[in-house]
Motif scaffolding. Structure first.
Motif, short mmCIF file in Angstrom:
data_model
loop_
_atom_site.label_atom_id
_atom_site.label_comp_id
_atom_site.label_asym_id
_atom_site.label_seq_id
_atom_site.Cartn_x
_atom_site.Cartn_y
_atom_site.Cartn_z
N THR A 20 0.91 -0.97 -0.16
CA THR A 20 -0.04 -0.14 0.08
C THR A 20 1.07 1.30 -0.04
O THR A 20 1.69 1.42 0.98
CB THR A 20 -1.02 0.00 1.21
N LEU B 175 -1.64 -1.37 -4.21
CA LEU B 175 -2.89 -0.53 -3.88
C LEU B 175 -2.32 0.88 -3.61
O LEU B 175 -1.60 1.15 -2.87
CB LEU B 175 -3.94 -1.13 -2.67
N ASP C 63 -3.07 4.41 -1.56
CA ASP C 63 -3.89 4.79 -0.26
C ASP C 63 -4.29 6.11 -0.40
O ASP C 63 -4.81 6.69 0.81
CB ASP C 63 -3.01 4.19 0.93
N ARG D 92 -7.81 0.49 4.81
CA ARG D 92 -8.78 -0.37 4.24
C ARG D 92 -7.91 -1.10 3.16
O ARG D 92 -8.31 -2.37 3.00
CB ARG D 92 -9.78 0.56 3.58
N ASN D 93 -6.96 -0.60 2.83
CA ASN D 93 -6.06 -1.33 1.62
C ASN D 93 -5.57 -2.40 2.45
O ASN D 93 -5.48 -3.62 1.72
CB ASN D 93 -4.89 -0.44 1.14
N ARG E 297 -6.69 -4.19 4.94
CA ARG E 297 -7.67 -5.23 5.23
C ARG E 297 -8.03 -5.91 3.99
O ARG E 297 -8.37 -7.19 3.78
CB ARG E 297 -8.82 -4.68 5.95
N ARG E 298 -7.93 -5.11 3.02
CA ARG E 298 -8.51 -5.76 1.49
C ARG E 298 -7.40 -6.78 1.16
O ARG E 298 -7.66 -7.66 0.44
CB ARG E 298 -8.56 -4.68 0.45
N LEU E 299 -6.14 -6.26 1.18
CA LEU E 299 -5.07 -7.10 0.83
C LEU E 299 -4.87 -8.67 1.69
O LEU E 299 -4.61 -9.75 1.03
CB LEU E 299 -3.61 -6.52 1.01
N ASP F 185 -7.98 -9.93 3.26
CA ASP F 185 -9.24 -10.73 3.13
C ASP F 185 -9.33 -11.11 1.78
O ASP F 185 -9.76 -12.31 1.33
CB ASP F 185 -10.42 -9.59 3.60
N GLU F 186 -8.97 -10.35 0.78
CA GLU F 186 -9.15 -10.70 -0.72
C GLU F 186 -7.89 -11.48 -1.47
O GLU F 186 -8.44 -12.11 -2.18
CB GLU F 186 -9.61 -9.45 -1.38
N HIS F 187 -6.93 -10.76 -0.93
CA HIS F 187 -5.73 -11.41 -1.81
C HIS F 187 -4.77 -12.18 -0.91
O HIS F 187 -3.94 -12.84 -1.50
CB HIS F 187 -4.85 -10.18 -2.12
#
Length: 256
Positions: free
Chosen positions: A42, A77, A79, A88-89, A91-93, A95-97
């Motif tokens: 990020t 990502l 920021d 948020r980045n 958590r996204r990294l 949870d999603e990736h």
């Protein structure tokens, strides 16, 4: 026995059944497929800190994509120079990736905001910002945060990095912000082989082993010095990272 479909009839073939069973057993006995190592990043690619984030992004593009025979995937990502977006980045990294480690961010406020989440999710954070508050004082939360940033130093490693970076982006394009990413990559590459022996990438066991390996790195030469981390020191630079400089004719010169 395994069923064989022929037209609208179902037949059973005993030899085929034995072959299927043997292959299944062989599959169970074979070692598990190696998973890729996902590295989240990020950075402040837009907003007030973009002048720091963009050189770092270019350095990410130069990092090796394989370590110890293991493929590295970098997921980047933006920021927007905003700590809340940095959070948020992260958590996204995770949870999603399903990343195993996160690098970032470009400035101290956006990085300090990640320390608690790194500890909560048990994903190592490799800071690209310089504040000592990111890793000190060492406690259970900050144990998940490390950084490979100190004073600039023109060593052979630094010269190699500058050569690579300027070959890709032009003369005088390298900066401390791109060097920070390169150094984080050097420390990460030094730690990965030890972690691979204790867990599979993508699992909490691997991420914990990676954190432990990162804080056990010893004698890693970066562009800024020599770092030897420990349980209580997540920076690791010694006096060899300190240099004297002068500005001569508008250019930094190292004093020997």
């Amino acid at each position: 026995m395994a069923a064989i479909i022929q037209g609208d009839k179902t037949m059973f073939h005993p030899i085929r059944s034995i072959l299927v069973a043997v292959l299944a057993m062989a599959g169970l006995a074979a070692p598990p497929a190696r998973a890729d190592i996902n590295v989240g990043v990020t950075l402040s690619l837009t907003g007030p800190a973009a002048s720091l984030g963009m050189p770092a992004k270019r350095a990410i593009d130069l990092l090796p994509k394989e370590v110890a025979g293991q493929k590295l995937n970098f997921i980047l990502l933006d920021d927007t120079s905003d700590p809340s977006v940095s959070v948020r980045n992260f958590r996204r990294l995770v949870d999603e990736h399903k990343v195993d480690v996160v690098m970032g961010s470009s400035v101290t406020p956006s990085t300090i905001a990640l320390v608690d989440i790194a500890a909560e999710t048990k994903v190592p954070l490799m800071s690209l910002a310089a504040s000592a508050r990111i890793v000190e004082p060492q406690d259970e939360k900050r144990r998940w945060a490390l950084k490979a940033i100190q004073n600039e130093n023109l060593r052979p490693v630094a010269q190699d990095f500058i050569k690579r970076y300027e070959a890709a982006y032009g003369p005088n394009s390298a900066s401390i912000f791109s060097a920070n990413v390169w150094d984080a990559g050097l420390v990460l590459r030094a730690a990965i082989p030890a972690a691979l022996g204790k867990g599979k990438p993508g699992t909490e066991a691997f991420r914990t082993a990676l954190r432990d390996a990162l804080e056990s790195t010893s004698g890693v030469v970066t562009t800024q010095g020599v770092t030897t981390m420990s349980r209580t020191d997540h920076v690791g630079y010694d006096k060899r990272a300190a240099v004297l400089v002068q500005i001569q004719n508008g250019v930094w010169k190292y004093l020997k």
